[in-house]
Design an enzyme around this catalytic site. Structure first.
Site, PDB file in Angstrom:
ATOM      1  N   HIS A  49     -21.120 -88.985 -17.499  1.00  0.00           N
ATOM      2  CA  HIS A  49     -22.261 -88.074 -17.461  1.00  0.00           C
ATOM      3  C   HIS A  49     -23.504 -88.823 -16.997  1.00  0.00           C
ATOM      4  CE1 HIS A  49     -25.628 -85.701 -19.268  1.00  0.00           C
ATOM      5  NE2 HIS A  49     -24.894 -84.691 -18.846  1.00  0.00           N
ATOM      6  N   ILE A  55     -28.384 -90.084 -20.165  1.00  0.00           N
ATOM      7  CA  ILE A  55     -29.013 -89.120 -21.061  1.00  0.00           C
ATOM      8  C   ILE A  55     -27.911 -88.443 -21.873  1.00  0.00           C
ATOM      9  CG2 ILE A  55     -29.004 -87.300 -19.310  1.00  0.00           C
ATOM     10  CD1 ILE A  55     -31.675 -86.344 -20.475  1.00  0.00           C
ATOM     11  N   GLY A  58     -27.052 -82.223 -23.694  1.00  0.00           N
ATOM     12  CA  GLY A  58     -27.552 -81.196 -24.616  1.00  0.00           C
ATOM     13  C   GLY A  58     -26.441 -80.491 -25.368  1.00  0.00           C
ATOM     14  N   VAL A  59     -25.307 -80.276 -24.715  1.00  0.00           N
ATOM     15  CA  VAL A  59     -24.194 -79.607 -25.373  1.00  0.00           C
ATOM     16  C   VAL A  59     -23.677 -80.433 -26.558  1.00  0.00           C
ATOM     17  CG1 VAL A  59     -22.385 -80.531 -23.866  1.00  0.00           C
ATOM     18  CG2 VAL A  59     -22.083 -78.295 -24.939  1.00  0.00           C
ATOM     19  N   GLU A  63     -23.562 -79.588 -30.530  1.00  0.00           N
ATOM     20  CA  GLU A  63     -22.397 -79.838 -31.382  1.00  0.00           C
ATOM     21  C   GLU A  63     -22.794 -80.582 -32.651  1.00  0.00           C
ATOM     22  OE1 GLU A  63     -18.725 -79.647 -32.963  1.00  0.00           O
ATOM     23  OE2 GLU A  63     -19.402 -78.568 -31.184  1.00  0.00           O
TER      24      GLU A  63
END
Length: 161
Positions: A49, A55, A58-59, A63
């Site tokens: 990623h 970074i 966001g997902v 979680e």
């Protein structure tokens, strides 16, 4: 610290590498919970990623929030007391599910080396579902996110594969 990462793994219905919480700082039955996640460069997500700009996705923050709210609901279900020496096993037929996330806003990014503090408060409960208000903060930094999350308890025997 109320619960360690090891104790959390014994309570949540997740196993490595999908347990994201490293500890619980505070817990008040039927009211609120505060947990945290230490973000390290060795997280699996950094392998693919944004490799040139690590970074935290966001997902995965969502979680962490979902696991915090689910953990609070489970602790309430088993009658957890903060002075308990051990954690009781959770009835294997009961699983906690996140039913929805609403109004999530992100304010600041999370990078390796950050510690995310998650505060979730029960807004209300109706029809077997809890609505949580949450905020996340970067330790020694600012607010990372805020919003609402819906959590419900579902019996495995009622679910279809």
């Amino acid at each position: 610290m109320i619960l360690s990462a090891h104790q959390i793994r014994n309570i949540l219905p997740y196993k490595y590498p999908f347990v994201f919480l490293d500890g619980v700082k505070s817990y008040t039955q039927n009211i609120e919970i505060e947990s945290y996640k230490n973000v390290t460069i060795s997280e699996n997500c950094f392998n693919g990623h944004m490799t040139d700009f690590p970074i935290f996705p966001g997902v995965l923050i969502i979680e962490c929030i979902a696991q915090t709210c689910s953990l609070h609901s489970i602790l309430d279900t088993i009658g957890f007391k903060t002075d308990a020496k051990t954690t009781k096993p959770v009835d294997d037929d009961i699983k906690i599910g996140v039913l929805g996330a609403v109004d999530i806003t992100f304010y600041e990014p999370v990078f390796p080396g950050h510690k995310i503090n998650i505060i979730a408060k029960v807004d209300y409960e109706r029809f077997g579902k809890r609505i949580y208000n949450f905020e996340t903060f970067i330790e020694n930094g600012g607010k990372n996110s805020s919003g609402k999350l819906v959590v419900g308890q579902v019996s495995k025997s009622q679910m279809q594969p």
